[in-house]
Scaffold this active site. Structure first.
Site, mmCIF file in Angstrom:
data_model
loop_
_atom_site.group_PDB
_atom_site.id
_atom_site.type_symbol
_atom_site.label_atom_id
_atom_site.label_comp_id
_atom_site.label_asym_id
_atom_site.label_seq_id
_atom_site.Cartn_x
_atom_site.Cartn_y
_atom_site.Cartn_z
ATOM 1 C CE1 TYR A 106 -5.824 -4.099 -3.678
ATOM 2 C CE2 TYR A 106 -7.929 -4.884 -2.854
ATOM 3 C CZ TYR A 106 -6.863 -4.002 -2.783
ATOM 4 O OH TYR A 106 -6.855 -3.028 -1.821
ATOM 5 C CG HIS A 117 -6.248 -8.539 0.685
ATOM 6 N ND1 HIS A 117 -6.245 -8.780 -0.667
ATOM 7 C CD2 HIS A 117 -6.143 -7.201 0.817
ATOM 8 C CE1 HIS A 117 -6.154 -7.638 -1.323
ATOM 9 N NE2 HIS A 117 -6.087 -6.671 -0.444
ATOM 10 C CG HIS A 130 -5.215 0.955 -4.603
ATOM 11 N ND1 HIS A 130 -4.842 0.506 -3.355
ATOM 12 C CD2 HIS A 130 -6.395 0.347 -4.877
ATOM 13 C CE1 HIS A 130 -5.758 -0.313 -2.887
ATOM 14 N NE2 HIS A 130 -6.715 -0.436 -3.788
ATOM 15 N NE ARG A 136 -3.616 -2.213 2.724
ATOM 16 C CZ ARG A 136 -3.350 -3.353 3.346
ATOM 17 N NH1 ARG A 136 -2.164 -3.529 3.921
ATOM 18 N NH2 ARG A 136 -4.263 -4.325 3.408
ATOM 19 C CE LYS A 187 -6.667 -0.520 4.303
ATOM 20 N NZ LYS A 187 -7.915 -0.679 3.528
ATOM 21 N NE ARG A 210 -3.075 -3.309 -1.650
ATOM 22 C CZ ARG A 210 -2.644 -4.145 -0.718
ATOM 23 N NH1 ARG A 210 -1.356 -4.455 -0.646
ATOM 24 N NH2 ARG A 210 -3.486 -4.713 0.131
#
Length: 332
Positions: free
Chosen positions: A314, A305, A279, A188, A212, A282
């Site tokens: 994605y 994830h 992004h 990210r 995250k 990614r």
């Protein structure tokens, strides 16, 4: 001001307004008729329901709880921004906000994508769920509001040809190193921004990043990425620990916006018919690795994830890959 006085004030304001619009009306008769109607209702002044300082205070508590859960500063800033917009639009005390208020707020967001509206609703739902759990409110006004249906669109990613074109377009060692690191790690934007030179294990071609939810994971570098990183380090005149720094003194850490600007420069020079962002790089990592035969669980772990469903959103499997898989695994 008591209820009786408030009712009298409202009655007087209505009658005066009508008298100005219709000067020929019987002032006393209209007042008596309206007085009989209003007698059946409880009237409260608008100031009693006006937005007060309890909203910011409750938002502070909500943000503090989310911070303890390990959410990133970017996520917390997003929560603050969305809740500030919502409170300014609704302009009520938290306990007086209704499902109708929330629906009207979301309904007024004309021209916004369903995904954007869905994210705003998710933030509002999370906020009121927290308040209910903490017994700061008696009911959750978001319970009956369903998430909007999002458009099912394939994630944007670059083709191999477009990736090569971006590589060839890079004019500086920093541009090339940045592009390669974004692509090969699948990180990210915030994760790349926070990396230091000392974080990279050159021997193992890897480093650990904090993603995250304050979750740590290991990501890996390609030979190309390490080659261009070494070239970039040799050319740098600074001693800053950051992996990527500004080009001018005092050579501070390259910010999220700074990284995006650098990618914008590369995209503009390449003149490809796609918007390129960190992004998108990614997405490209996920798509190309899956199309090359990578296991979905491994890619899920590399991207950080929590579920494979997120990873599949994605990635886009190419027609060639689908055809290949059909031929390989179909039982004849």
């Amino acid at each position: 001001m008591d209820t009786l006085n408030i009712g009298e004030q409202l009655l007087s304001e209505i009658v005066v307004s009508l008298h100005e619009l219709l000067p020929g009306i019987d002032f006393n008769k209209v007042k008596n008729n309206l007085s009989g109607i209003l007698a059946h209702y409880k009237v409260e002044h608008q100031e009693d329901y006006k937005y007060e300082s309890d909203f910011p205070d409750k938002v502070k508590l909500f943000i503090a709880s989310k911070k303890i859960e390990g959410l990133s500063e970017n996520t917390l800033d997003g929560y603050k921004r969305e809740l500030r917009l919502f409170s300014n639009a609704v302009n009520k005390k938290v306990e007086h906000i209704t499902s109708g208020d929330i629906r009207v707020y979301l309904g007024n967001l004309e021209g916004r994508k369903m995904s954007t509206i869905g994210k705003k609703l998710t933030t509002i739902k999370s906020f009121f769920s927290f308040l209910l759990a903490e017994e700061m409110i008696q009911r959750d006004p978001t319970l009956k509001i369903k998430q909007p249906k999002e458009e099912k669109r394939l994630g944007k990613s670059l083709t191999i040809e477009e990736l090569e074109l971006l590589r060839e377009t890079c004019k500086t060692t920093r541009q090339r190193a940045l592009l390669e690191v974004l692509y090969c790690t699948g990180c990210r934007l915030s994760e790349i921004c926070n990396l230091n030179k000392s974080d990279i294990n050159m021997q193992n071609m890897s480093c650990r990043v904090i993603g995250k939810g304050n979750k740590e994971r290991e990501v890996y570098f390609s030979y190309k990425a390490l080659y261009h990183l070494r070239k970039y380090f040799l050319e740098r005149p600074d001693q800053n620990e950051a992996l990527f720094v500004s080009e001018r003194r005092p050579y501070g850490r390259l910010s999220n916006k700074g990284i995006q600007r650098e990618i914008d420069v590369i995209e503009k020079a390449a003149n490809i018919d796609k918007k390129v962002t960190p992004h998108v790089m990614r997405h490209t990592f996920a798509t190309l690795t899956l199309n090359n035969g990578a296991d979905i669980t491994a890619v899920q772990e590399l991207l950080g994830h929590s579920s494979p469903e997120t990873t599949l959103r994605y990635a886009r499997i190419t027609e060639e890959r689908k055809r290949e898989q059909h031929k390989k695994y179909l039982v004849q």
